[in-house]
Design an enzyme around this catalytic site. Structure first.
Site, PDB file in Angstrom:
ATOM      1  N   HIS A 119       0.818  -1.219   0.000  1.00 44.73           N
ATOM      2  CA  HIS A 119       0.000   0.000   0.000  1.00 44.73           C
ATOM      3  C   HIS A 119       0.853   1.271   0.000  1.00 44.73           C
ATOM      4  CE1 HIS A 119      -3.360  -2.764   0.807  1.00 44.73           C
ATOM      5  NE2 HIS A 119      -3.987  -1.875   0.080  1.00 44.73           N
ATOM      6  N   HIS A 177       5.968 -14.000   6.526  1.00 43.07           N
ATOM      7  CA  HIS A 177       6.218 -12.941   7.504  1.00 43.07           C
ATOM      8  C   HIS A 177       5.058 -12.787   8.481  1.00 43.07           C
ATOM      9  CE1 HIS A 177       7.272  -9.115   9.294  1.00 43.07           C
ATOM     10  NE2 HIS A 177       8.480  -9.262   8.772  1.00 43.07           N
ATOM     11  N   GLU A 207       5.073 -13.337  12.333  1.00 45.36           N
ATOM     12  CA  GLU A 207       4.411 -12.294  13.132  1.00 45.36           C
ATOM     13  C   GLU A 207       2.889 -12.288  13.031  1.00 45.36           C
ATOM     14  OE1 GLU A 207       6.145  -8.440  12.284  1.00 45.36           O
ATOM     15  OE2 GLU A 207       8.158  -9.265  12.447  1.00 45.36           O
ATOM     16  N   HIS A 239      14.729 -13.316   8.155  1.00 46.29           N
ATOM     17  CA  HIS A 239      13.648 -14.077   8.806  1.00 46.29           C
ATOM     18  C   HIS A 239      13.753 -15.564   8.493  1.00 46.29           C
ATOM     19  CE1 HIS A 239      11.441 -10.888  10.655  1.00 46.29           C
ATOM     20  NE2 HIS A 239      11.264 -10.227   9.526  1.00 46.29           N
TER      21      HIS A 239
HETATM   22 CO    CO Z   1      10.258  -8.485   9.494  1.00 48.27          CO
END
Ligand code: CO
Length: 294
Positions: A119, A177, A207, A239
């Site tokens: 976005h 993620h 997350e 990650h």
């Molecule tokens: Co991150």
């Protein structure tokens, strides 16, 4: 007399302001298209070739079209700059194009879901569209998981990229993620889609939802003894290397081992796999073909 001359003066000023610009200044520029690939970015040197490979794919698919790369993550750009490596931001990459004669741009979102990174790109694109003496159109292509049809297509592509050594009864866990952004719903939607093809294919996010704990509970409930961990990131960066595959006790690999499940991490990003890259390229084509320029 003084009054009259004052009126004439102000009248001529108004006329001057209303007059059209000198011929030629406003002449319409010939339309010219370009592509800017927008990756999150990575500071992991082993992960960067995955992004370069994607840029190469785009160059090969659009001969003669200028293709540049930008990183959306300011933190990553700053870290790289310290090592003398300059990668432009989306704004910087777009700002350089008008002087190269470009009028219309497809900004390729190398994001996985339409979250905040995507976005932000849409807002940047809007800010650069119809800018005086700038670009006429900047359109952002859809991230990997954007609309309904993407989910079965990406599920198929992900499974085709799963390790060939995987045996029946072994699971694959695609590790993404995750985010607080409403677009996190793409992950449970992908899980739904995967299960319709392969009941031993799972989604876990660092997350968001499904969480590592959610995935581990599902694996245990199905009596899985071995799981291949595959990044659901464009590149296998920080990650993937730490949260997914790391030695720390809260990594997914360690948590699975503690639950009695053998974990086999695979360190390759989704952008490296032809089948997954094809979905991104397809989204880019839709956006590029809709640009007004030639
Ligand atoms: Co991150």
């Amino acid at each position: 007399m003084i009054r009259l001359s004052r009126i004439i003066l102000s009248l001529s000023l108004v006329l001057a302001l209303a007059a059209p610009a000198v011929a030629g200044h406003d002449a319409k520029k010939e339309a010219k298209r370009a592509i800017v690939v927008a990756a999150f970015g990575t500071t992991v040197p082993e992960a960067a070739p995955a992004i370069a490979k994607m840029v190469e794919r785009v160059r090969a698919a659009y001969p003669g079209v200028p293709v540049t790369l930008c990183y959306t993550a300011a933190m990553i750009r700053a870290k790289l700059a310290k090592d003398g490596k300059h990668v432009p931001s989306p704004a910087e990459a777009l700002a350089a194009l008008p002087d190269a004669g470009v009028t219309d741009v497809a900004l390729m979102s190398l994001q996985t879901i339409p979250g905040s990174e995507y976005h932000d790109l849409v807002r940047t694109a809007a800010a650069f569209s119809r800018m005086p003496k700038g670009l006429s159109h900047v359109a952002v292509s859809a991230p990997l998981l954007f609309e309904q049809d993407d989910f079965p297509a990406v599920s198929k592509a992900l499974l085709s990229a799963a390790p060939k050594d995987r045996k029946p009864g072994e699971a694959v866990v695609f590790v993404g993620h995750g985010t607080e952004h409403p677009a996190n719903m793409a992950y449970p939607a992908l899980q739904y889609s995967l299960w319709r093809i392969d009941p031993n294919a799972f989604v876990a996010t660092v997350e968001g939802t499904p969480s590592f704990d959610d995935a581990i509970a599902d694996l245990k409930a199905k009596g899985i003894k071995k799981a291949w961990l595959i990044p659901l990131f464009a590149v296998a960066g920080d990650h993937a290397r730490n949260d997914m595959a790391g030695k720390e006790k809260d990594s997914l690999a360690s948590s699975l081992a503690a639950a009695g499940i053998e974990a086999r991490p695979v360190l390759s990003g989704t952008a490296e796999h032809d089948a997954v890259a094809a979905v991104w390229l397809d989204h880019l084509k839709t956006t590029f073909d809709a640009l007004p320029g030639k």
